[in-house]
Design a protein around this motif. Structure first.
Motif, PDB file in Angstrom:
ATOM      1  N   LYS A 123      -3.907   0.236   7.972  1.00  0.00           N
ATOM      2  CA  LYS A 123      -2.884   1.042   7.551  1.00  0.00           C
ATOM      3  C   LYS A 123      -3.042   2.240   8.612  1.00  0.00           C
ATOM      4  N   PRO A 124      -2.136   2.338   9.743  1.00  0.00           N
ATOM      5  CA  PRO A 124      -2.633   3.532  10.574  1.00  0.00           C
ATOM      6  C   PRO A 124      -1.774   4.726  10.318  1.00  0.00           C
ATOM      7  N   LEU A 125      -0.427   4.712   9.460  1.00  0.00           N
ATOM      8  CA  LEU A 125       0.235   5.775   9.352  1.00  0.00           C
ATOM      9  C   LEU A 125       0.541   6.090   7.868  1.00  0.00           C
ATOM     10  N   ALA A 126       0.953   7.272   7.408  1.00  0.00           N
ATOM     11  CA  ALA A 126       1.290   7.597   6.159  1.00  0.00           C
ATOM     12  C   ALA A 126       2.592   7.243   5.632  1.00  0.00           C
ATOM     13  N   ASP A 127       2.770   5.996   5.780  1.00  0.00           N
ATOM     14  CA  ASP A 127       4.137   5.304   5.077  1.00  0.00           C
ATOM     15  C   ASP A 127       3.755   4.254   4.181  1.00  0.00           C
ATOM     16  N   THR A 128       4.616   4.144   3.530  1.00  0.00           N
ATOM     17  CA  THR A 128       4.558   2.854   2.639  1.00  0.00           C
ATOM     18  C   THR A 128       4.398   1.568   3.372  1.00  0.00           C
ATOM     19  N   LEU A 129       3.461   0.808   3.177  1.00  0.00           N
ATOM     20  CA  LEU A 129       3.218  -0.459   3.940  1.00  0.00           C
ATOM     21  C   LEU A 129       3.529  -1.778   2.884  1.00  0.00           C
ATOM     22  N   HIS A 130       4.312  -2.582   3.263  1.00  0.00           N
ATOM     23  CA  HIS A 130       4.546  -3.939   2.606  1.00  0.00           C
ATOM     24  C   HIS A 130       4.597  -5.056   3.548  1.00  0.00           C
ATOM     25  N   TYR A 131       3.578  -6.228   3.343  1.00  0.00           N
ATOM     26  CA  TYR A 131       3.724  -7.185   4.094  1.00  0.00           C
ATOM     27  C   TYR A 131       3.253  -8.310   3.662  1.00  0.00           C
ATOM     28  N   VAL A 132       3.370  -9.716   4.306  1.00  0.00           N
ATOM     29  CA  VAL A 132       3.143 -10.910   3.826  1.00  0.00           C
ATOM     30  C   VAL A 132       2.034 -11.341   4.685  1.00  0.00           C
ATOM     31  N   VAL A 133       0.689 -12.106   4.084  1.00  0.00           N
ATOM     32  CA  VAL A 133       0.111 -12.695   4.889  1.00  0.00           C
ATOM     33  C   VAL A 133      -0.003 -14.221   4.505  1.00  0.00           C
ATOM     34  N   LEU A 177       0.964  -1.217   0.146  1.00  0.00           N
ATOM     35  CA  LEU A 177      -0.086   0.042   0.098  1.00  0.00           C
ATOM     36  C   LEU A 177       0.989   1.141  -0.011  1.00  0.00           C
ATOM     37  N   GLU A 178       0.565   2.255  -0.846  1.00  0.00           N
ATOM     38  CA  GLU A 178       1.360   3.715  -0.816  1.00  0.00           C
ATOM     39  C   GLU A 178       1.215   4.201   0.306  1.00  0.00           C
ATOM     40  N   ALA A 179       1.921   5.230   0.502  1.00  0.00           N
ATOM     41  CA  ALA A 179       1.883   6.146   1.520  1.00  0.00           C
ATOM     42  C   ALA A 179       0.681   6.900   1.710  1.00  0.00           C
ATOM     43  N   HIS A 180       0.013   7.201   0.628  1.00  0.00           N
ATOM     44  CA  HIS A 180      -1.206   8.079   0.993  1.00  0.00           C
ATOM     45  C   HIS A 180      -2.493   7.345   1.437  1.00  0.00           C
ATOM     46  N   GLN A 181      -2.372   5.835   1.198  1.00  0.00           N
ATOM     47  CA  GLN A 181      -3.517   5.141   1.571  1.00  0.00           C
ATOM     48  C   GLN A 181      -3.705   4.480   3.041  1.00  0.00           C
ATOM     49  N   SER A 182      -3.643   5.601   3.877  1.00  0.00           N
ATOM     50  CA  SER A 182      -3.748   5.258   5.199  1.00  0.00           C
ATOM     51  C   SER A 182      -5.127   5.056   5.348  1.00  0.00           C
ATOM     52  N   ASP A 232       7.842  -3.467   5.225  1.00  0.00           N
ATOM     53  CA  ASP A 232       8.117  -2.422   5.247  1.00  0.00           C
ATOM     54  C   ASP A 232       6.864  -1.577   5.997  1.00  0.00           C
ATOM     55  N   GLY A 233       6.959  -0.498   6.614  1.00  0.00           N
ATOM     56  CA  GLY A 233       5.818   0.391   7.055  1.00  0.00           C
ATOM     57  C   GLY A 233       5.424  -0.313   8.103  1.00  0.00           C
ATOM     58  N   HIS A 234       3.935  -0.036   8.720  1.00  0.00           N
ATOM     59  CA  HIS A 234       3.368  -0.252   9.851  1.00  0.00           C
ATOM     60  C   HIS A 234       1.869  -0.577   9.308  1.00  0.00           C
ATOM     61  N   LEU A 235       1.560  -1.730  10.353  1.00  0.00           N
ATOM     62  CA  LEU A 235       0.136  -2.475  10.153  1.00  0.00           C
ATOM     63  C   LEU A 235      -0.647  -2.482  11.462  1.00  0.00           C
ATOM     64  N   GLY A 236      -1.723  -1.863  11.765  1.00  0.00           N
ATOM     65  CA  GLY A 236      -2.458  -1.998  12.804  1.00  0.00           C
ATOM     66  C   GLY A 236      -3.356  -3.184  12.979  1.00  0.00           C
ATOM     67  N   VAL A 237      -3.318  -3.782  13.720  1.00  0.00           N
ATOM     68  CA  VAL A 237      -4.018  -5.392  14.071  1.00  0.00           C
ATOM     69  C   VAL A 237      -4.759  -5.272  15.117  1.00  0.00           C
ATOM     70  N   LEU A 271       2.280  -3.222  14.329  1.00  0.00           N
ATOM     71  CA  LEU A 271       3.476  -3.768  13.670  1.00  0.00           C
ATOM     72  C   LEU A 271       4.251  -3.031  12.796  1.00  0.00           C
ATOM     73  N   GLY A 272       5.633  -3.209  12.802  1.00  0.00           N
ATOM     74  CA  GLY A 272       6.739  -2.853  11.995  1.00  0.00           C
ATOM     75  C   GLY A 272       7.600  -3.240  11.333  1.00  0.00           C
ATOM     76  N   PRO A 273       8.394  -2.975  10.762  1.00  0.00           N
ATOM     77  CA  PRO A 273       9.167  -3.720   9.935  1.00  0.00           C
ATOM     78  C   PRO A 273       9.812  -4.840  10.838  1.00  0.00           C
ATOM     79  N   GLY A 274      10.020  -5.977  10.201  1.00  0.00           N
ATOM     80  CA  GLY A 274      10.504  -7.223  10.860  1.00  0.00           C
ATOM     81  C   GLY A 274       9.661  -8.001  11.879  1.00  0.00           C
ATOM     82  N   ASP A 275       8.466  -7.195  12.221  1.00  0.00           N
ATOM     83  CA  ASP A 275       7.615  -7.708  13.217  1.00  0.00           C
ATOM     84  C   ASP A 275       6.795  -8.887  12.645  1.00  0.00           C
ATOM     85  N   VAL A 276       6.510  -9.877  13.342  1.00  0.00           N
ATOM     86  CA  VAL A 276       5.320 -10.912  13.198  1.00  0.00           C
ATOM     87  C   VAL A 276       4.424 -11.187  14.091  1.00  0.00           C
TER      88      VAL A 276
END
Length: 312
Positions: free
Chosen positions: A90-100, A32-37, A58-63, A72-77
């Protein structure tokens, strides 16, 4: 953050479509791009019978789960237990990249590892309780993240033997969780308990073709009927009947792949004389009929071999 929302009444029951029906999993990446919070409340609660792992690149994901909210931030599981309502945003205005990574863990136990099925059956505690490991053990968190990424990369490349690589990574991931669980949330069954059941397990293996009943099994251990069925489930994580059916279906899978027996003969060989019952049990374990299983396995084998020859 605590939540008092009635997630059970609001949650959507999602059906997970496996990418490889024989591996009982689905794994994909989300970017998700930075503007897609987004605001959490706009995302619906949902659940599925598969366990879910999240790995942030990369980025942050709220769960949000039933009782907790984490970012969760980079490197978190994170692990979410089977059928546990949850939602994310997506709680913050940063680029988010994660695996489900969604998986039916129960399908990855074989004859040698099924005694550990109880640990991951969530009969006592949801697997979400294991997230404490990643808070206190940085090495375990890094390894878990690496396992998830390995599984993702193998599923994408589909190189020769990728199924073996994924199966091995899944078992290593479960072993890591088992050995890192210092609080014994997985409620590991002691070896002495398994040894006590050994005569019954051996009896089942030797008489799969015959009629198997609880009375005969309990007599082997000189236990009453009611005590035996409770003891068996407590030790193995599944009931006596479920275990027998599991063993019969596993034996039938082997026969379907290694013999020229008809499907009817296979069902008789594993002690199921009712064809409708055999089809029902087989489909419950494999999400396909015995005939579809045989064709699919042969096609998967040919495809893997073909891919391997092209690589070489």
């Amino acid at each position: 953050m605590e939540t008092t929302i009635d997630t059970h009444t609001e949650a959507i029951n999602e059906e997970v479509i496996y990418q490889n029906p024989l591996l009982f999993l689905k794994i994909w990446e989300i970017s998700l791009e930075a503007h897609q919070s987004s605001v959490l409340e706009k995302h619906p609660w949902h659940y599925h019978k598969e366990v879910e792992f999240l790995a942030i690149i990369d980025g942050h994901l709220g769960v949000q789960s039933k009782h907790n909210y984490v970012v969760l931030g980079p490197g978190d599981v994170m692990v979410l237990g089977a059928s546990q309502p949850h939602r994310s945003h997506k709680p913050l205005a940063d680029t988010l990249h994660y695996v489900v990574f969604q998986i039916d863990l129960g399908k990855h136990f074989d004859e040698s590892t099924i005694p550990y099925l109880y640990c991951f059956s969530e009969l006592t505690e949801p697997l979400e309780k294991l997230n404490y490991i990643f808070d206190i053990d940085e090495a375990a968190k890094r390894e878990t993240h690496a396992f998830i990424m390995d599984i993702f990369n193998e599923s994408q490349s589909r190189a020769k033997g990728y199924e073996m690589a994924i199966s091995a990574a899944i078992k290593r991931l479960m072993l890591l969780l088992l050995r890192s669980d210092s609080r014994n949330m997985l409620n590991y069954t002691e070896e002495t308990e398994l040894n006590r059941l050994r005569p019954v397990l051996d009896y089942i293996n030797a008489h799969l073709k015959d009629k198997l009943c609880v009375e005969d099994a309990s007599a082997l251990l000189n236990l009453s009927y009611h005590y035996f069925i409770k003891y068996f489930k407590k030790t193995m994580g599944i009931s006596f009947v479920e275990y027998v059916n599991y063993k019969r279906i596993k034996r039938s899978e082997l026969l379907l792949l290694t013999s020229e027996l008809s499907i009817m003969d296979v069902s008789y060989e594993v002690g199921i004389s009712n064809m409708a019952q055999f089809y029902k049990l087989f489909k419950r374990h494999n999400q396909c009929s015995p005939r579809e299983f045989k064709v699919r396995m042969r096609n998967e084998s040919k495809a893997s071999m073909g891919a391997g020859s092209r690589i070489l």
